[in-house]
Design a protein around this motif. Structure first.
Motif, PDB file in Angstrom:
ATOM      1  N   THR A 415      58.368  63.473  13.592  1.00 37.86           N
ATOM      2  CA  THR A 415      58.455  62.912  14.949  1.00 37.86           C
ATOM      3  C   THR A 415      57.823  63.872  15.943  1.00 37.86           C
ATOM      4  O   THR A 415      58.106  65.068  15.917  1.00 37.86           O
ATOM      5  CB  THR A 415      59.944  62.684  15.325  1.00 37.86           C
ATOM      6  N   ILE A 416      56.997  63.310  16.808  1.00 40.94           N
ATOM      7  CA  ILE A 416      56.340  64.127  17.829  1.00 40.94           C
ATOM      8  C   ILE A 416      56.734  63.589  19.205  1.00 40.94           C
ATOM      9  O   ILE A 416      56.673  62.373  19.447  1.00 40.94           O
ATOM     10  CB  ILE A 416      54.797  64.059  17.693  1.00 40.94           C
ATOM     11  N   ALA A 417      57.130  64.512  20.092  1.00 45.81           N
ATOM     12  CA  ALA A 417      57.343  64.114  21.495  1.00 45.81           C
ATOM     13  C   ALA A 417      56.058  64.425  22.241  1.00 45.81           C
ATOM     14  O   ALA A 417      55.632  65.581  22.299  1.00 45.81           O
ATOM     15  CB  ALA A 417      58.505  64.898  22.084  1.00 45.81           C
ATOM     16  N   LEU A 459      55.969  58.601  17.224  1.00 42.95           N
ATOM     17  CA  LEU A 459      55.496  59.224  18.466  1.00 42.95           C
ATOM     18  C   LEU A 459      56.381  58.743  19.610  1.00 42.95           C
ATOM     19  O   LEU A 459      56.457  57.548  19.881  1.00 42.95           O
ATOM     20  CB  LEU A 459      54.038  58.814  18.716  1.00 42.95           C
ATOM     21  N   ILE A 460      57.038  59.691  20.268  1.00 44.46           N
ATOM     22  CA  ILE A 460      57.849  59.298  21.440  1.00 44.46           C
ATOM     23  C   ILE A 460      57.130  59.829  22.677  1.00 44.46           C
ATOM     24  O   ILE A 460      56.905  61.043  22.795  1.00 44.46           O
ATOM     25  CB  ILE A 460      59.270  59.910  21.392  1.00 44.46           C
ATOM     26  N   ILE A 508      56.859  69.407  20.171  1.00 38.24           N
ATOM     27  CA  ILE A 508      56.486  68.816  21.470  1.00 38.24           C
ATOM     28  C   ILE A 508      55.003  69.069  21.711  1.00 38.24           C
ATOM     29  O   ILE A 508      54.528  70.199  21.553  1.00 38.24           O
ATOM     30  CB  ILE A 508      57.256  69.508  22.623  1.00 38.24           C
ATOM     31  N   VAL A 509      54.293  68.028  22.094  1.00 41.37           N
ATOM     32  CA  VAL A 509      52.908  68.188  22.552  1.00 41.37           C
ATOM     33  C   VAL A 509      52.920  67.842  24.042  1.00 41.37           C
ATOM     34  O   VAL A 509      53.247  66.716  24.414  1.00 41.37           O
ATOM     35  CB  VAL A 509      51.936  67.270  21.779  1.00 41.37           C
ATOM     36  N   ALA A 510      52.602  68.835  24.882  1.00 36.26           N
ATOM     37  CA  ALA A 510      52.669  68.625  26.339  1.00 36.26           C
ATOM     38  C   ALA A 510      51.265  68.695  26.926  1.00 36.26           C
ATOM     39  O   ALA A 510      50.610  69.733  26.851  1.00 36.26           O
ATOM     40  CB  ALA A 510      53.562  69.682  26.972  1.00 36.26           C
ATOM     41  N   ALA A 511      50.804  67.586  27.490  1.00 35.20           N
ATOM     42  CA  ALA A 511      49.457  67.536  28.087  1.00 35.20           C
ATOM     43  C   ALA A 511      49.592  67.756  29.591  1.00 35.20           C
ATOM     44  O   ALA A 511      50.061  66.882  30.321  1.00 35.20           O
ATOM     45  CB  ALA A 511      48.808  66.198  27.789  1.00 35.20           C
ATOM     46  N   GLY A 545      64.149  74.483  22.593  1.00 33.36           N
ATOM     47  CA  GLY A 545      63.984  75.292  21.386  1.00 33.36           C
ATOM     48  C   GLY A 545      63.006  74.697  20.385  1.00 33.36           C
ATOM     49  O   GLY A 545      62.747  75.276  19.342  1.00 33.36           O
ATOM     50  N   LYS A 546      62.470  73.534  20.697  1.00 31.97           N
ATOM     51  CA  LYS A 546      61.499  72.902  19.783  1.00 31.97           C
ATOM     52  C   LYS A 546      60.125  73.555  19.970  1.00 31.97           C
ATOM     53  O   LYS A 546      59.785  73.994  21.081  1.00 31.97           O
ATOM     54  CB  LYS A 546      61.384  71.393  20.081  1.00 31.97           C
ATOM     55  N   PRO A 547      59.312  73.621  18.910  1.00 30.93           N
ATOM     56  CA  PRO A 547      57.965  74.200  19.074  1.00 30.93           C
ATOM     57  C   PRO A 547      57.199  73.469  20.176  1.00 30.93           C
ATOM     58  O   PRO A 547      57.190  72.238  20.228  1.00 30.93           O
ATOM     59  CB  PRO A 547      57.311  73.978  17.704  1.00 30.93           C
ATOM     60  N   LEU A 548      56.590  74.269  21.045  1.00 36.11           N
ATOM     61  CA  LEU A 548      55.921  73.700  22.222  1.00 36.11           C
ATOM     62  C   LEU A 548      54.412  73.916  22.104  1.00 36.11           C
ATOM     63  O   LEU A 548      53.933  75.056  22.081  1.00 36.11           O
ATOM     64  CB  LEU A 548      56.456  74.393  23.489  1.00 36.11           C
ATOM     65  N   ILE A 549      53.688  72.807  22.038  1.00 33.99           N
ATOM     66  CA  ILE A 549      52.223  72.881  21.975  1.00 33.99           C
ATOM     67  C   ILE A 549      51.667  72.378  23.293  1.00 33.99           C
ATOM     68  O   ILE A 549      51.922  71.232  23.682  1.00 33.99           O
ATOM     69  CB  ILE A 549      51.700  72.039  20.795  1.00 33.99           C
TER      70      ILE A 549
END
Ligand code: BGC
Length: 768
Positions: A415-417, A459-460, A508-511, A545-549
């Protein structure tokens, strides 16, 4: 770049009147020139003064935007307009050319537009293109731009923009190719050749305009349109060469900068426009003022009124006046009163007619326009886009800044946020100066991820924040176009939704970053961080605490100390164009190993600006190993860049051997080879860019601590090694001395080779 693809799709037309010499710019043959000049002589004999003045007028017409359309067309059929810009579809262009064909002498118009990083298909913005360090990729963008633009009826683009900038506050950083003279020169020249080919009158080609001559990127404080004050050494050594390289590559037009240079606005600077451009560099094409720049001579304080401004501009060598009435209104009275001579008008008019002749417009005014029967039913048709090429170039433009614990590439499972205001944003993905591209045809990151792993990954998506929560900033950014959309929900609600998504996800993928309008003309910033509302979102995500990209989208170097410290991985994607979302997803999931390298230095804070890699030494250099007080430094911040020029990681590792020189000395006019062996020591195929820097430690004036003098992009399979050699000649050692003479001074030279400017192997040789 896939060379076969490039060649297969892009080779169109061979030289006609222009004879190509290998590795040199094709020059018109003497017979062609004689014929052209005779034709223009005859034509000018028949032209009235008013018609000659008409040729010097460049008018803007956006679709459906003119309040007096009939009046506009009458100006054309009266012979009072030389060229048009901002009309971008064939049916509209044809109507205007038909008006020109109703004029007494039927002198055709040319049609121009800002095709900056694509026409219909958008490629990465300038900084992204430069991050590829791949001249094949540059060529691909240039050819496709020319093919699409000429198919729309256009003849000339206002590109390449080769203004060197060492100030990230300046919004137009995004359009250029970064801080380095050599890299920018190579890209600018490659683009000119791609647009024009050997003969710009051939199908699928357009003319290039190098801009903004000169030194626009050096505006004080990075504030747009501001003053430029610069030493002659710096001008000749660092800022002039990219314009000259574009001209040497054959650029047909030069756009004059809006700024003044040492007190004289470029538009009225005879030294710049005649002595440097025409006499020193041998430029033979047209000079075009920037938008309204002639009138602005009044505000610059060098002209009393419109008449004075027109006189100064035409006498300095500004051929065409862009989008003001000033030549049309004032040149005739100036001539009558004897304040200017017929020769001033004739010279400029001849330049314009020459360009039209070279474009083949006298032979066929409808050259790129065709007949109504050939018109495309839909200019925006999907079939017109060059998606595979755009995706390939965009993939190469992405720069991996951090990848702690190899968190990237992501698994195609779990699962990816996906969060952030730029994660699903078509307008910003296109970038500024988006040609005639359409946002609805642009792939966002959300769509790209769906395209690649839709069936495999949950994908959320949550927007998480707006670009900015500053209403004044939103108002400013939306002044002319409603580009920035405000969500309407409270910050707390949006962050909560994003954090909830993050809690359910593996990663987490943060754009995040800037909207395209924040890195544009008239978009200088005093603060170059990610806007605070987005930083607060990142901090809330980090707290899960989740990996942050972090996927950055922006058009200038940003100061990212918190992000660099706290993100697990960070990918710089600039604004990557029509296929941006697919390209970024390719890299995130490892279908493409990132290979981009920064064409600019990233500072730690705005207060360090200007911070650039090729600076001069000082008498008291700062040495981090021995950080003395009385050295050149800031005491309140870690000194040096956050990310250096030329930097960019890969999913594999490369090692670089010691440098081998072909000889310890080099004779005058000689050549030396510097070679290294580069090995892929990791377990994935990947590309990297091997960079050559030189330095002369002792010379008659201080020379930069290092200067890029060569680069090579190579692809290596796991375990594979390749020798990379650079030829060093006097051309690489030469510099402008205190008398502004280009000289080579014998002595010691340091040679540095590495995969970025900060980590290099070193050796030296002596130039005898
Ligand atoms: C910009 C130029 C551009 C011109 C025409 C001006 O505002 O400075 O770069 O080519 O507009 O659109």
């Amino acid at each position: 770049m896939n060379r076969l693809y490039t060649l297969g799709v892009l080779l169109i037309g061979l030289a006609g009147a222009f004879a190509a010499a290998p590795l040199a710019v094709a020059q018109p043959s003497p017979a062609f020139i004689a014929k052209r000049e005779a034709f223009i002589d005859q034509l000018m004999k028949r032209m009235t003064v008013q018609e000659k003045i008409g040729q010097l007028r460049l008018r803007s017409l956006e679709a459906g935007a003119h309040p007096d359309r009939a009046g506009f067309e009458k100006e054309i059929s009266d012979g009072r307009v030389g060229g048009i810009f901002n009309t971008v579809v064939r049916p509209d262009i044809r109507v205007l050319q038909e008006a020109a064909m109703r004029s007494r002498l039927k002198i055709p118009l040319f049609f121009s537009f800002d095709v900056i990083h694509g026409q219909r298909t958008l490629f990465p913005v300038g900084l992204g293109l430069a991050s590829t360090w791949d001249l094949d990729a540059v060529h691909t963008m240039g050819r496709i731009s020319a093919i699409e633009a000429s198919a729309d009826g256009l003849n000339l683009t206002y590109s390449p923009m080769v203004d060197i900038s060492r100030d990230p506050r300046w919004g137009r950083n995004s359009e250029g190719f970064g801080e380095d003279t050599y890299l920018t020169s190579r890209i600018g020249a490659a683009l000119v050749k791609a647009y024009q080919g050997d003969d710009p009158s051939q199908p699928g080609h357009i003319m290039a305009t190098v801009k903004h001559f000169a030194l626009y990127g050096a505006v004080e404080g990075g504030r747009d349109y501001n003053t430029v004050d610069m030493s002659p050494q710096r001008m000749y050594q660092d800022y002039f060469p990219p314009y000259k390289a574009a001209i040497d590559a054959g650029a047909a037009a030069v756009m004059i900068a809006l700024n003044s240079v040492n007190g004289e606005p470029a538009t009225s600077d005879k030294w710049l426009l005649q002595d440097v451009l025409r006499k020193e560099w041998g430029f033979k094409g047209i000079t075009i003022s920037d938008h309204g720049a002639i009138m602005e001579l009044i505000k610059h304080g060098v002209a009393a009124d419109g008449e004075d401004a027109a006189r100064k501009a035409v006498q300095a060598g500004t051929d065409m006046s862009m989008s003001d009435t000033i030549y049309g209104t004032n040149l005739m009275p100036l001539l009558k009163s004897g304040k200017i001579g017929m020769a001033d008008i004739d010279r400029a008019c001849r330049d314009v007619l020459r360009v039209k002749y070279d474009l083949g417009l006298f032979k066929d005014p409808y050259r790129n326009i065709g007949t109504a029967a050939d018109d495309l039913p839909d200019s925006f048709a999907e079939s017109r886009l060059h998606r595979p090429a755009a995706r390939e170039v965009a993939r190469e433009s992405l720069v991996l800044l951090k990848n702690q614990g190899s968190v990237l590439p992501l698994k195609k499972a779990g699962t990816i946020a996906l969060v952030g205001p730029l994660a699903d944003d078509q307008v910003d993905m296109m970038g500024n100066w988006a040609g005639a591209g359409r946002a609805s045809q642009t792939i966002t990151l959300r769509q790209g991820i769906q395209n690649i792993v839709g069936g495999k990954v949950r994908l959320i998506y949550a927007k998480g924040s707006d670009i900015t929560d500053d209403p004044d900033m939103v108002k400013y950014l939306n002044l002319y176009k409603n580009d920035v959309q405000v969500d309407g929900r409270s910050e707390a609600d949006m962050v909560k939704e994003a954090v909830d998504a993050a809690r359910q996800a593996d990663v987490i993928v943060a754009a995040v970053g800037e909207s395209q309008g924040m890195a544009h003309e008239a978009s200088s910033r005093s603060d170059i961080t990610i806007p605070p509302v987005q930083e607060r979102l990142l901090k809330a995500l980090k707290a899960t605490g989740k990996p942050l990209i972090i996927v950055l989208m922006n058009g200038r170097p940003l100061a990212l100390p918190w992000e660099a410290e706290n993100a697990d991985a960070m990918l710089e994607t600039w604004f990557s164009g029509t296929e941006g979302g697919n390209a970024i997803a390719d890299v995130l999931f490892g279908d493409m190993n990132p290979s981009g390298k920064l064409p600019v230095t990233f500072p730690r804070a705005v207060g360090q600006i200007p911070l650039y890699y090729n600076h001069l030494p000082t008498g008291r250099p700062f040495d981090p190993a021995h950080p003395d007080k009385y050295t050149s430094r800031y005491f309140d911040i870690t000194n040096g860049p956050l990310y250096p020029f030329g930097y960019g990681l890969s999913y594999t590792n490369f090692s670089v051997s010691d440098i081998k020189l072909s000889a310890p000395t080099m004779k005058a006019g000689g050549m030396l080879k510097a070679s290294v062996t580069v090995t892929n020591t990791g377990d994935r195929e990947g590309a990297t860019v091997v960079q050559l820097y030189l330095n002369q430690p002792v010379a008659s004036i201080s020379r930069p601590v290092q200067e890029l003098r060569g680069f090579r992009r190579i692809d290596l399979k796991p375990g594979q090694s390749r020798e990379v050699s650079f030829d060093i000649t006097d051309d690489d050692l030469a510099f402008y001395n205190q008398q502004i003479k280009r000289v080579v001074e014998p002595g010691k030279f340091n040679v540095y080779v590495g995969l970025d400017s900060a980590s290099v192997k070193a050796t030296n040789f002596y130039r005898l």
